[in-house]
Design an enzyme around this catalytic site. Sequence first.
Site, short mmCIF file in Angstrom:
data_model
loop_
_atom_site.label_atom_id
_atom_site.label_comp_id
_atom_site.label_asym_id
_atom_site.label_seq_id
_atom_site.Cartn_x
_atom_site.Cartn_y
_atom_site.Cartn_z
CG ASP A 52 24.23 62.81 79.80
OD1 ASP A 52 24.25 63.48 80.85
OD2 ASP A 52 23.98 63.31 78.69
CE1 TYR A 57 21.48 66.45 73.93
CE2 TYR A 57 21.90 64.39 75.06
CZ TYR A 57 22.18 65.72 74.87
OH TYR A 57 23.18 66.32 75.59
CE LYS A 86 22.46 66.73 79.32
NZ LYS A 86 22.28 65.36 78.80
#
Length: 322
Positions: A52, A57, A86
């Site tokens: 993930d 990030y 994401k």
Amino acid sequence: MSSEVPLTVPMPGKPYPTVGLGTFTILGETGTEEELCNAVKVAISEGYRHIDCALAYGNEKGVGDAIKAKTDDGTITRNDLYITTKLWNTYHNPDHVKEAIKKSLRNLQTDYIDLYLMHRPFALKDGDDLFPKDSDGNMVFADHDYVDTWKAMEKLVKAGLTKAIGISNFNKEQTQRLLDSARIKPANIQIEVHPYFLNETLVNFCKQNGMTVTAYAPLANPGRTWKKAEDPVLFEEQILKDIATVKGKSVAQVVMRFLLQRGLVIIPKSITPARITENFQLFDFDLSASEMQKVSSLDRHLRLYWEDDGINHQHYPFTAEL
């Protein structure tokens, strides 16, 4: 109660592994790109098949390099691995959604994403500055409706750029609004869940609507930089220590097993090889109904992730809980 925990759960595309490696904030504050890359390689070598990450990030490139190394050496094929990333808030403009996923695809060095999540429901100013601020240091918002953003994400599935789409950090009402309007229903929601914050209402609602639920911060992120002196520490809870002693397991393993037995997917993060290995050793013991109840008793509705940079946005998800 049955304590059987599956290794995967059904999802569009292919089965979704119930234990994955989380990578939130590993770069910068809690690890270098080299350490991240090594952590992913160790995880894959130890049997993890679910990674993930997220554009925001700043670690997709490191994750992609690790995946390439493990495919090049024959450990895995791309089809063996489940990759989640994401859509960030600065790409909520429906015209920019495809651009965002293509950026992630380049970073991850893959042709498709297994699960693409809308990271948060509120939009920030369009562009490549991931945290746009004005001259006073305030976050600059955009007025895109997450329903319109979702419709653009649906097109990514048809284009073959992602196999499944879902959401993260949405509240119940926002999730219901998407369910009511979506052509492709959200397959997954990723939300904060740990013994101090069981988040039961939202978890149960999403399961009842056919969504898998992924728990981030399953260990209440003890290394979080914003921790307050008065905050409880999960690893110091006597209830957990006692159960861990009986089971011959660590407190972390007991907590993660508890979440798995609640029917959740978990994504613990670590850059330490020994902990990465330990965090995957969750399928050789179980917790009794009594032990499950004892862990549940730690719940104090303690949300640790408020996403408060969006607190003044109309689509901020946690206003009702302030």
